[in-house]
Each structure stands twice: as structure tokens, then as C-alpha cells.
Scaffold this motif. Structure first.
Motif, PDB file in Angstrom:
ATOM      1  N   PRO A 250      12.400 -13.790  16.403  1.00 44.77           N
ATOM      2  CA  PRO A 250      11.903 -12.758  15.477  1.00 44.77           C
ATOM      3  C   PRO A 250      11.600 -11.414  16.134  1.00 44.77           C
ATOM      4  O   PRO A 250      11.789 -10.374  15.529  1.00 44.77           O
ATOM      5  CB  PRO A 250      10.638 -13.385  14.898  1.00 44.77           C
ATOM      6  N   SER A 251      11.144 -11.426  17.370  1.00 46.47           N
ATOM      7  CA  SER A 251      10.826 -10.155  18.028  1.00 46.47           C
ATOM      8  C   SER A 251      12.086  -9.375  18.418  1.00 46.47           C
ATOM      9  O   SER A 251      12.007  -8.186  18.717  1.00 46.47           O
ATOM     10  CB  SER A 251       9.957 -10.390  19.265  1.00 46.47           C
ATOM     11  N   ASP A 252      13.253 -10.026  18.383  1.00 42.41           N
ATOM     12  CA  ASP A 252      14.514  -9.369  18.726  1.00 42.41           C
ATOM     13  C   ASP A 252      15.251  -8.805  17.517  1.00 42.41           C
ATOM     14  O   ASP A 252      16.272  -8.142  17.672  1.00 42.41           O
ATOM     15  CB  ASP A 252      15.453 -10.354  19.443  1.00 42.41           C
ATOM     16  N   VAL A 253      14.739  -9.046  16.311  1.00 43.92           N
ATOM     17  CA  VAL A 253      15.397  -8.572  15.095  1.00 43.92           C
ATOM     18  C   VAL A 253      15.269  -7.052  15.023  1.00 43.92           C
ATOM     19  O   VAL A 253      14.165  -6.504  15.128  1.00 43.92           O
ATOM     20  CB  VAL A 253      14.776  -9.214  13.831  1.00 43.92           C
ATOM     21  N   LEU A 254      16.408  -6.374  14.864  1.00 42.27           N
ATOM     22  CA  LEU A 254      16.390  -4.924  14.719  1.00 42.27           C
ATOM     23  C   LEU A 254      15.987  -4.556  13.295  1.00 42.27           C
ATOM     24  O   LEU A 254      16.579  -5.037  12.340  1.00 42.27           O
ATOM     25  CB  LEU A 254      17.768  -4.341  15.034  1.00 42.27           C
ATOM     26  N   LEU A 255      14.993  -3.726  13.177  1.00 38.75           N
ATOM     27  CA  LEU A 255      14.485  -3.330  11.867  1.00 38.75           C
ATOM     28  C   LEU A 255      14.665  -1.823  11.714  1.00 38.75           C
ATOM     29  O   LEU A 255      13.701  -1.064  11.642  1.00 38.75           O
ATOM     30  CB  LEU A 255      13.024  -3.751  11.718  1.00 38.75           C
ATOM     31  N   ASN A 256      15.927  -1.395  11.680  1.00 39.29           N
ATOM     32  CA  ASN A 256      16.242   0.025  11.626  1.00 39.29           C
ATOM     33  C   ASN A 256      16.754   0.483  10.270  1.00 39.29           C
ATOM     34  O   ASN A 256      16.926   1.663  10.049  1.00 39.29           O
ATOM     35  CB  ASN A 256      17.296   0.374  12.679  1.00 39.29           C
ATOM     36  N   PHE A 257      17.038  -0.456   9.352  1.00 42.77           N
ATOM     37  CA  PHE A 257      17.581  -0.084   8.055  1.00 42.77           C
ATOM     38  C   PHE A 257      17.183  -1.111   7.016  1.00 42.77           C
ATOM     39  O   PHE A 257      16.748  -2.210   7.344  1.00 42.77           O
ATOM     40  CB  PHE A 257      19.116   0.010   8.116  1.00 42.77           C
ATOM     41  N   THR A 258      17.321  -0.733   5.765  1.00 44.10           N
ATOM     42  CA  THR A 258      17.098  -1.639   4.654  1.00 44.10           C
ATOM     43  C   THR A 258      18.232  -1.469   3.666  1.00 44.10           C
ATOM     44  O   THR A 258      18.801  -0.378   3.555  1.00 44.10           O
ATOM     45  CB  THR A 258      15.730  -1.404   3.976  1.00 44.10           C
ATOM     46  N   GLU A 259      18.583  -2.527   2.984  1.00 44.68           N
ATOM     47  CA  GLU A 259      19.694  -2.483   2.029  1.00 44.68           C
ATOM     48  C   GLU A 259      19.139  -2.523   0.624  1.00 44.68           C
ATOM     49  O   GLU A 259      18.658  -3.551   0.178  1.00 44.68           O
ATOM     50  CB  GLU A 259      20.630  -3.660   2.254  1.00 44.68           C
ATOM     51  N   PHE A 260      19.177  -1.412  -0.074  1.00 39.17           N
ATOM     52  CA  PHE A 260      18.813  -1.372  -1.495  1.00 39.17           C
ATOM     53  C   PHE A 260      19.391  -0.172  -2.138  1.00 39.17           C
ATOM     54  O   PHE A 260      19.885   0.722  -1.563  1.00 39.17           O
ATOM     55  CB  PHE A 260      17.306  -1.455  -1.728  1.00 39.17           C
TER      56      PHE A 260
ATOM     57  N   ASN B  42       0.831  -1.212   0.000  1.00 41.97           N
ATOM     58  CA  ASN B  42       0.000   0.000   0.000  1.00 41.97           C
ATOM     59  C   ASN B  42       0.867   1.266   0.000  1.00 41.97           C
ATOM     60  O   ASN B  42       0.625   2.204   0.754  1.00 41.97           O
ATOM     61  CB  ASN B  42      -0.951   0.017   1.192  1.00 41.97           C
ATOM     62  N   ASN B  43       1.896   1.254  -0.825  1.00 42.10           N
ATOM     63  CA  ASN B  43       2.824   2.379  -0.987  1.00 42.10           C
ATOM     64  C   ASN B  43       3.643   2.700   0.255  1.00 42.10           C
ATOM     65  O   ASN B  43       4.161   3.801   0.396  1.00 42.10           O
ATOM     66  CB  ASN B  43       2.083   3.643  -1.457  1.00 42.10           C
ATOM     67  N   HIS B  44       3.757   1.743   1.166  1.00 42.26           N
ATOM     68  CA  HIS B  44       4.584   1.916   2.361  1.00 42.26           C
ATOM     69  C   HIS B  44       5.732   0.911   2.304  1.00 42.26           C
ATOM     70  O   HIS B  44       5.536  -0.270   2.000  1.00 42.26           O
ATOM     71  CB  HIS B  44       3.769   1.704   3.631  1.00 42.26           C
ATOM     72  N   LEU B  45       6.923   1.387   2.624  1.00 42.15           N
ATOM     73  CA  LEU B  45       8.126   0.561   2.565  1.00 42.15           C
ATOM     74  C   LEU B  45       8.125  -0.495   3.656  1.00 42.15           C
ATOM     75  O   LEU B  45       7.749  -0.236   4.790  1.00 42.15           O
ATOM     76  CB  LEU B  45       9.366   1.452   2.714  1.00 42.15           C
ATOM     77  N   PHE B  46       8.543  -1.693   3.278  1.00 48.25           N
ATOM     78  CA  PHE B  46       8.814  -2.792   4.207  1.00 48.25           C
ATOM     79  C   PHE B  46      10.290  -2.735   4.560  1.00 48.25           C
ATOM     80  O   PHE B  46      11.131  -2.593   3.682  1.00 48.25           O
ATOM     81  CB  PHE B  46       8.699  -4.116   3.455  1.00 48.25           C
ATOM     82  N   ILE B  47      10.627  -2.919   5.794  1.00 48.69           N
ATOM     83  CA  ILE B  47      12.008  -3.211   6.170  1.00 48.69           C
ATOM     84  C   ILE B  47      12.034  -4.712   6.431  1.00 48.69           C
ATOM     85  O   ILE B  47      11.341  -5.209   7.307  1.00 48.69           O
ATOM     86  CB  ILE B  47      12.443  -2.444   7.430  1.00 48.69           C
ATOM     87  N   LEU B  48      12.804  -5.440   5.639  1.00 47.28           N
ATOM     88  CA  LEU B  48      12.884  -6.904   5.745  1.00 47.28           C
ATOM     89  C   LEU B  48      14.272  -7.310   6.215  1.00 47.28           C
ATOM     90  O   LEU B  48      15.274  -6.811   5.707  1.00 47.28           O
ATOM     91  CB  LEU B  48      12.664  -7.548   4.376  1.00 47.28           C
ATOM     92  N   GLN B  49      14.314  -8.213   7.169  1.00 47.95           N
ATOM     93  CA  GLN B  49      15.585  -8.764   7.641  1.00 47.95           C
ATOM     94  C   GLN B  49      15.421 -10.266   7.825  1.00 47.95           C
ATOM     95  O   GLN B  49      14.352 -10.742   8.222  1.00 47.95           O
ATOM     96  CB  GLN B  49      16.005  -8.144   8.985  1.00 47.95           C
ATOM     97  N   LYS B  50      16.488 -10.982   7.572  1.00 53.03           N
ATOM     98  CA  LYS B  50      16.498 -12.424   7.798  1.00 53.03           C
ATOM     99  C   LYS B  50      16.726 -12.681   9.280  1.00 53.03           C
ATOM    100  O   LYS B  50      17.532 -12.006   9.918  1.00 53.03           O
ATOM    101  CB  LYS B  50      17.603 -13.080   6.968  1.00 53.03           C
ATOM    102  N   VAL B  51      16.015 -13.662   9.814  1.00 51.84           N
ATOM    103  CA  VAL B  51      16.198 -14.042  11.208  1.00 51.84           C
ATOM    104  C   VAL B  51      17.471 -14.886  11.281  1.00 51.84           C
ATOM    105  O   VAL B  51      17.601 -15.885  10.576  1.00 51.84           O
ATOM    106  CB  VAL B  51      14.981 -14.840  11.739  1.00 51.84           C
ATOM    107  N   GLN B  52      18.400 -14.448  12.101  1.00 49.48           N
ATOM    108  CA  GLN B  52      19.674 -15.150  12.232  1.00 49.48           C
ATOM    109  C   GLN B  52      19.525 -16.357  13.159  1.00 49.48           C
ATOM    110  O   GLN B  52      18.568 -16.455  13.930  1.00 49.48           O
ATOM    111  CB  GLN B  52      20.743 -14.203  12.780  1.00 49.48           C
ATOM    112  N   GLN B  53      20.489 -17.257  13.083  1.00 47.42           N
ATOM    113  CA  GLN B  53      20.471 -18.461  13.900  1.00 47.42           C
ATOM    114  C   GLN B  53      20.426 -18.086  15.383  1.00 47.42           C
ATOM    115  O   GLN B  53      21.135 -17.192  15.822  1.00 47.42           O
ATOM    116  CB  GLN B  53      21.715 -19.301  13.609  1.00 47.42           C
ATOM    117  N   ARG B  54      19.565 -18.741  16.122  1.00 49.05           N
ATOM    118  CA  ARG B  54      19.364 -18.542  17.556  1.00 49.05           C
ATOM    119  C   ARG B  54      18.833 -17.152  17.912  1.00 49.05           C
ATOM    120  O   ARG B  54      19.002 -16.689  19.021  1.00 49.05           O
ATOM    121  CB  ARG B  54      20.654 -18.822  18.323  1.00 49.05           C
ATOM    122  N   GLU B  55      18.214 -16.496  16.964  1.00 49.56           N
ATOM    123  CA  GLU B  55      17.619 -15.188  17.206  1.00 49.56           C
ATOM    124  C   GLU B  55      16.102 -15.332  17.166  1.00 49.56           C
ATOM    125  O   GLU B  55      15.557 -16.057  16.338  1.00 49.56           O
ATOM    126  CB  GLU B  55      18.084 -14.201  16.128  1.00 49.56           C
TER     127      GLU B  55
END
Length: 119
Positions: free
Chosen positions: A109-119, A94-107
Motif C-alpha cells: 500500500p505504501s508503494d501505490v502512486l496516488l497522482n491521479f483520479t479517474e472521474f 470535509n470538502n477535500h478530494l480523495f485520490i483512491l486507488q486499488k492495491v494491485q497484486q504483490r504491491e
């Protein structure tokens, strides 16, 4: 032909691949992505779930869960699906950016930092 269609059934493996929502407990997050939608407005989860599943059309299936606070967990069942989504960034809903990150091993999902995106 009608008899053939009447006998069509999803096997157990196919049913599991298209679950509506999974519980975020002690599960394997290796093929999971977490997102946050950058918007002040409410994100309609059923619309997001249906739209992204249709757009991504993953080979191995997808399970999408609402984590709250405009965060979502995308669990893929094949590595190629995860990589294809990550390589296709940036993603928008809906014209809003997603910040997507892969969940790392032993992490978790609620602890994933979503402060940046790589593109």
C-alpha cells in the motif's frame, strides 16, 4: 424482550470484520484501496474512519488504517464493497478530494502512486 437483548453477541467472524485498525504487514491486499486526502490541513483520522464507514456501509465490513502522510488503507472483506466504492468516485472528506486507488497484486500500500483520479 430484555432477556433476548441481553443474550445478543457478535460471533467471532463479525468481530474480526469490524476491527479498529489492522497492522500493515504481510497481509492480503486484494480487496484493499489506498487513498490520499488532498489538503494542506490535518486530517482527523478517527473522524475520517467513522464517516467513511458510515457512508460506505460495506456489507462485509471494513478495516481502516492510517498509513501516515494523509494516506489511509481501506480493507474490505467482500469484492462488491470494493467495486461499489470505486464506482462511486469521486469521494470527498470535509470538502477535500480523495485520490483512491486499488492495491494491485504483490504491491504494498505504501508503494501505490496516488497522482491521479479517474472521474
Amino acid at each position: 424482550m430484555e432477556d433476548d437483548l441481553a443474550n445478543l453477541r457478535l460471533c467471532d467472524e463479525e468481530e474480526k470484520a469490524f476491527q479498529e485498525e489492522a497492522t500493515v504487514g504481510d497481509q492480503d491486499f486484494r480487496l484493499c484501496l489506498v487513498d490520499r486526502c488532498l489538503t494542506d490541513s490535518v486530517v482527523h483520522f478517527p473522524s475520517l474512519r467513522n464517516t467513511m464507514a458510515d457512508v460506505w456501509n460495506p456489507v462485509g465490513g471494513i478495516c481502516i488504517s492510517d498509513l501516515g502522510d494523509k494516506r489511509h488503507l481501506f480493507q474490505f472483506f467482500h469484492e462488491i464493497d470494493t467495486q461499489r466504492v470505486l464506482l462511486g468516485t469521486p469521494w470527498f472528506f470535509n470538502n477535500h478530494l480523495f485520490i483512491l486507488q486499488k492495491v494491485q497484486q504483490r504491491e504494498h500500500p505504501s508503494d501505490v502512486l496516488l497522482n491521479f483520479t479517474e472521474f
